[in-house]
Design a protein around this motif. Structure first.
Motif, PDB file in Angstrom:
ATOM      1  N   HIS A 158      65.392   7.595  -3.802  1.00 38.24           N
ATOM      2  CA  HIS A 158      64.003   8.039  -3.696  1.00 38.24           C
ATOM      3  C   HIS A 158      63.241   7.636  -4.957  1.00 38.24           C
ATOM      4  CE1 HIS A 158      65.850  10.916  -0.731  1.00 38.24           C
ATOM      5  NE2 HIS A 158      64.814  10.461  -0.056  1.00 38.24           N
ATOM      6  N   ASP A 159      62.088   7.038  -4.750  1.00 39.00           N
ATOM      7  CA  ASP A 159      61.249   6.620  -5.866  1.00 39.00           C
ATOM      8  C   ASP A 159      60.211   7.698  -6.136  1.00 39.00           C
ATOM      9  OD1 ASP A 159      59.999   5.246  -7.831  1.00 39.00           O
ATOM     10  OD2 ASP A 159      59.070   3.739  -6.527  1.00 39.00           O
ATOM     11  N   ILE A 160      60.354   8.438  -7.241  1.00 34.12           N
ATOM     12  CA  ILE A 160      59.459   9.539  -7.575  1.00 34.12           C
ATOM     13  C   ILE A 160      58.420   9.053  -8.565  1.00 34.12           C
ATOM     14  CG2 ILE A 160      59.309  11.917  -8.386  1.00 34.12           C
ATOM     15  CD1 ILE A 160      60.997  11.553  -5.895  1.00 34.12           C
ATOM     16  N   GLY A 161      57.156   9.011  -8.132  1.00 36.60           N
ATOM     17  CA  GLY A 161      56.083   8.501  -8.979  1.00 36.60           C
ATOM     18  C   GLY A 161      55.322   9.601  -9.685  1.00 36.60           C
ATOM     19  N   THR A 162      54.186   9.234 -10.301  1.00 36.58           N
ATOM     20  CA  THR A 162      53.371  10.180 -11.072  1.00 36.58           C
ATOM     21  C   THR A 162      52.709  11.222 -10.184  1.00 36.58           C
ATOM     22  OG1 THR A 162      51.519   8.628 -10.958  1.00 36.58           O
ATOM     23  CG2 THR A 162      52.929   8.524 -12.914  1.00 36.58           C
ATOM     24  N   ALA A 163      52.503  10.918  -8.902  1.00 34.92           N
ATOM     25  CA  ALA A 163      51.861  11.874  -7.991  1.00 34.92           C
ATOM     26  C   ALA A 163      52.712  13.116  -7.775  1.00 34.92           C
ATOM     27  CB  ALA A 163      51.568  11.202  -6.651  1.00 34.92           C
ATOM     28  N   PHE A 164      53.965  13.034  -8.205  1.00 37.71           N
ATOM     29  CA  PHE A 164      54.874  14.170  -8.061  1.00 37.71           C
ATOM     30  C   PHE A 164      54.352  15.399  -8.796  1.00 37.71           C
ATOM     31  CE2 PHE A 164      58.847  16.053  -7.015  1.00 37.71           C
ATOM     32  CZ  PHE A 164      59.286  16.776  -8.111  1.00 37.71           C
ATOM     33  N   ALA A 165      53.555  15.195  -9.839  1.00 38.26           N
ATOM     34  CA  ALA A 165      53.048  16.294 -10.658  1.00 38.26           C
ATOM     35  C   ALA A 165      51.711  16.832 -10.167  1.00 38.26           C
ATOM     36  CB  ALA A 165      52.922  15.852 -12.111  1.00 38.26           C
ATOM     37  N   THR A 166      51.196  16.326  -9.062  1.00 40.15           N
ATOM     38  CA  THR A 166      49.904  16.774  -8.537  1.00 40.15           C
ATOM     39  C   THR A 166      49.968  18.236  -8.081  1.00 40.15           C
ATOM     40  OG1 THR A 166      49.421  14.534  -7.775  1.00 40.15           O
ATOM     41  CG2 THR A 166      48.116  16.319  -6.816  1.00 40.15           C
ATOM     42  N   ASP A 167      48.928  18.979  -8.414  1.00 43.46           N
ATOM     43  CA  ASP A 167      48.842  20.378  -7.985  1.00 43.46           C
ATOM     44  C   ASP A 167      48.245  20.437  -6.588  1.00 43.46           C
ATOM     45  OD1 ASP A 167      48.451  23.054  -7.571  1.00 43.46           O
ATOM     46  OD2 ASP A 167      47.503  23.449  -9.506  1.00 43.46           O
ATOM     47  N   ASN A 168      49.071  20.781  -5.597  1.00 50.41           N
ATOM     48  CA  ASN A 168      48.620  20.869  -4.205  1.00 50.41           C
ATOM     49  C   ASN A 168      48.365  22.307  -3.760  1.00 50.41           C
ATOM     50  OD1 ASN A 168      48.781  18.014  -3.492  1.00 50.41           O
ATOM     51  ND2 ASN A 168      51.000  18.259  -3.745  1.00 50.41           N
ATOM     52  N   GLY A 169      48.305  23.221  -4.721  1.00 49.39           N
ATOM     53  CA  GLY A 169      48.047  24.615  -4.393  1.00 49.39           C
ATOM     54  C   GLY A 169      49.292  25.441  -4.176  1.00 49.39           C
ATOM     55  N   GLY A 170      50.441  24.823  -4.249  1.00 46.53           N
ATOM     56  CA  GLY A 170      51.692  25.531  -4.049  1.00 46.53           C
ATOM     57  C   GLY A 170      52.782  24.580  -3.613  1.00 46.53           C
ATOM     58  N   ALA A 171      54.008  25.088  -3.605  1.00 47.47           N
ATOM     59  CA  ALA A 171      55.158  24.265  -3.216  1.00 47.47           C
ATOM     60  C   ALA A 171      55.471  24.445  -1.735  1.00 47.47           C
ATOM     61  CB  ALA A 171      56.371  24.647  -4.055  1.00 47.47           C
ATOM     62  N   ILE A 172      56.055  23.425  -1.147  1.00 47.04           N
ATOM     63  CA  ILE A 172      56.485  23.516   0.249  1.00 47.04           C
ATOM     64  C   ILE A 172      57.685  24.450   0.331  1.00 47.04           C
ATOM     65  CG2 ILE A 172      57.466  22.240   2.196  1.00 47.04           C
ATOM     66  CD1 ILE A 172      55.917  19.793   1.202  1.00 47.04           C
ATOM     67  N   PRO A 173      57.644  25.454   1.199  1.00 44.75           N
ATOM     68  CA  PRO A 173      58.772  26.397   1.291  1.00 44.75           C
ATOM     69  C   PRO A 173      59.990  25.741   1.917  1.00 44.75           C
ATOM     70  CG  PRO A 173      57.200  26.820   3.037  1.00 44.75           C
ATOM     71  CD  PRO A 173      56.579  25.771   2.162  1.00 44.75           C
ATOM     72  N   SER A 174      61.135  26.333   1.674  1.00 42.18           N
ATOM     73  CA  SER A 174      62.360  25.857   2.319  1.00 42.18           C
ATOM     74  C   SER A 174      62.574  26.628   3.606  1.00 42.18           C
ATOM     75  CB  SER A 174      63.559  26.056   1.380  1.00 42.18           C
ATOM     76  OG  SER A 174      63.925  27.424   1.334  1.00 42.18           O
ATOM     77  N   ASN A 175      63.610  26.248   4.337  1.00 39.59           N
ATOM     78  CA  ASN A 175      63.913  26.968   5.577  1.00 39.59           C
ATOM     79  C   ASN A 175      64.820  28.168   5.326  1.00 39.59           C
ATOM     80  OD1 ASN A 175      66.217  25.490   5.008  1.00 39.59           O
ATOM     81  ND2 ASN A 175      66.631  24.961   7.146  1.00 39.59           N
ATOM     82  N   LEU A 176      65.043  28.524   4.055  1.00 38.13           N
ATOM     83  CA  LEU A 176      65.714  29.772   3.694  1.00 38.13           C
ATOM     84  C   LEU A 176      64.640  30.752   3.243  1.00 38.13           C
ATOM     85  CD1 LEU A 176      68.261  31.451   3.174  1.00 38.13           C
ATOM     86  CD2 LEU A 176      68.306  30.494   0.857  1.00 38.13           C
ATOM     87  N   LEU A 177      64.352  31.735   4.074  1.00 32.71           N
ATOM     88  CA  LEU A 177      63.284  32.697   3.805  1.00 32.71           C
ATOM     89  C   LEU A 177      63.881  33.956   3.196  1.00 32.71           C
ATOM     90  CD1 LEU A 177      61.333  32.311   7.181  1.00 32.71           C
ATOM     91  CD2 LEU A 177      60.937  31.096   5.026  1.00 32.71           C
ATOM     92  N   GLN A 178      63.618  34.173   1.919  1.00 34.23           N
ATOM     93  CA  GLN A 178      64.137  35.373   1.250  1.00 34.23           C
ATOM     94  C   GLN A 178      63.089  36.465   1.335  1.00 34.23           C
ATOM     95  OE1 GLN A 178      66.046  34.888  -2.554  1.00 34.23           O
ATOM     96  NE2 GLN A 178      65.544  36.975  -3.206  1.00 34.23           N
TER      97      GLN A 178
END
Length: 328
Positions: A189-209
């Motif tokens: 996987h090629d991880i670029g500078t856009a990785f640090a963009t603030d999108n308002g939150g992180a994508i949740p996982s399918n493990l819901l605690q």
């Protein structure tokens, strides 16, 4: 929709007493945007809220799901929470929750959009025989939650259920050059500078605690104050709320076919979605109205509300009996 009179209504929804296997027949085909439910689990011992023997469970539940398929909109979702269980008198897990999943996909053409796992950290150790006494199994604290659909692309928007960023991610966003250097990962996987963009939150996982700690909720408090039994098997409101926000939009209809204390209806009301609740136990459904009482309302008003709903239930039963006798 030509359902008979509801037991009670709110700004957005209506609760009906009856067997959902019968009530589902009154709903129009392709009319429901989300069916979110937690049926009685296939446990070893019979519970007060009604549950079916493990051997018969899959076929019993399949009959309901077959009717759910008819009423579900093409873009809609069917989310079903199923707790795990052990086989009777054996330290061996039951496969009932996986058997029903396979049967639904193979025989009804449901698609498994994604499997979720609800982790309840506050769940008590069980079963006692294998965990507490013999100490040969660990605590069972995860439920399987199947997200099913009629098409490959049901309506969904993950941006509505973003979770807070980790502290490390916040630091990365503040100063990307200090904490992260764009590069290709070993995985390719090629991880670029856009990785640090603030999108308002992180994508949740399918493990819901989500801790199921409702012992001090308004619903429980009012049940105790009015001296009526609360539903013994409730899931936390955050669980249905996650899927309601994820899979529906304002104006959509949410249905729970095993409403119990109507947590799903309360979550839909909070999210301003229309909702329908089916529950065959009139006492449980009557008490579920407490979920819609404002925090500043008196216990006396709650007691009067419960009495009025019980009286209404008797009236509905009489009308239904007359209709049946007259062949209406």
């Amino acid at each position: 929709m030509v359902l008979s009179a509801p037991l009670y209504t709110t700004n957005f929804g209506a609760a009906y007493v009856g067997d959902s296997l019968e009530l589902l027949d009154y709903l129009d085909s392709d009319s429901i945007d989300l069916v979110m439910t937690s049926p009685p689990f296939a446990l070893q011992r019979e519970k007060s809220y009604g549950n079916v023997d493990q051997e018969a469970y899959v076929n019993w539940l399949f009959a309901f799901c077959k009717k759910v398929y008819r009423v579900l909109a093409p873009h809609g979702s069917f989310v079903i929470d199923l707790g795990g269980a052990y086989q009777t008198k054996r330290p061996v897990r039951s496969l009932y929750n996986y058997r029903i999943l396979i049967k639904l996909c193979d025989e009804l053409d449901f698609r498994l959009a994604e499997e979720f796992f609800w982790y309840n950290p506050s769940k008590l150790p069980s079963p006692i025989e294998w965990v507490n006494k013999r100490k040969i199994r660990v605590k069972d604290s995860v439920n399987t939650v199947w997200w099913l659909s009629k098409t490959d692309n049901p309506k969904a928007n993950v941006s509505k259920v973003l979770v807070p960023y980790s502290e490390r991610m916040k630091k990365l966003q503040e100063n990307p050059e200090k904490y992260y250097k764009p590069k290709e990962r070993p995985s390719g996987h090629d991880i670029g500078t856009a990785f640090a963009t603030d999108n308002g939150g992180a994508i949740p996982s399918n493990l819901l605690q989500i801790a199921n700690t409702e012992s001090n909720s308004r619903y429980i408090q009012l049940c105790k104050a009015v001296d009526i039994p609360s539903h013994p098997a409730r899931f936390p409101q955050k669980l249905p709320l996650f899927f309601i926000n994820f899979l529906t939009e304002p104006g959509d209809i949410v249905l729970d076919i095993f409403a119990g204390s109507n947590t799903t209806g309360a979550a839909a009301e909070f999210a301003q979605r229309r909702w329908i609740a089916f529950e065959e136990n009139p006492s449980y459904l009557s008490a579920s109205a407490f979920r819609f009482i404002e925090a500043n309302e008196s216990i006396g008003k709650a007691s009067k509300l419960y009495e009025d709903i019980i009286a209404r239930q008797k009236t509905i039963n009489i009308k239904h009996s007359i209709q049946l006798n007259m062949g209406i």
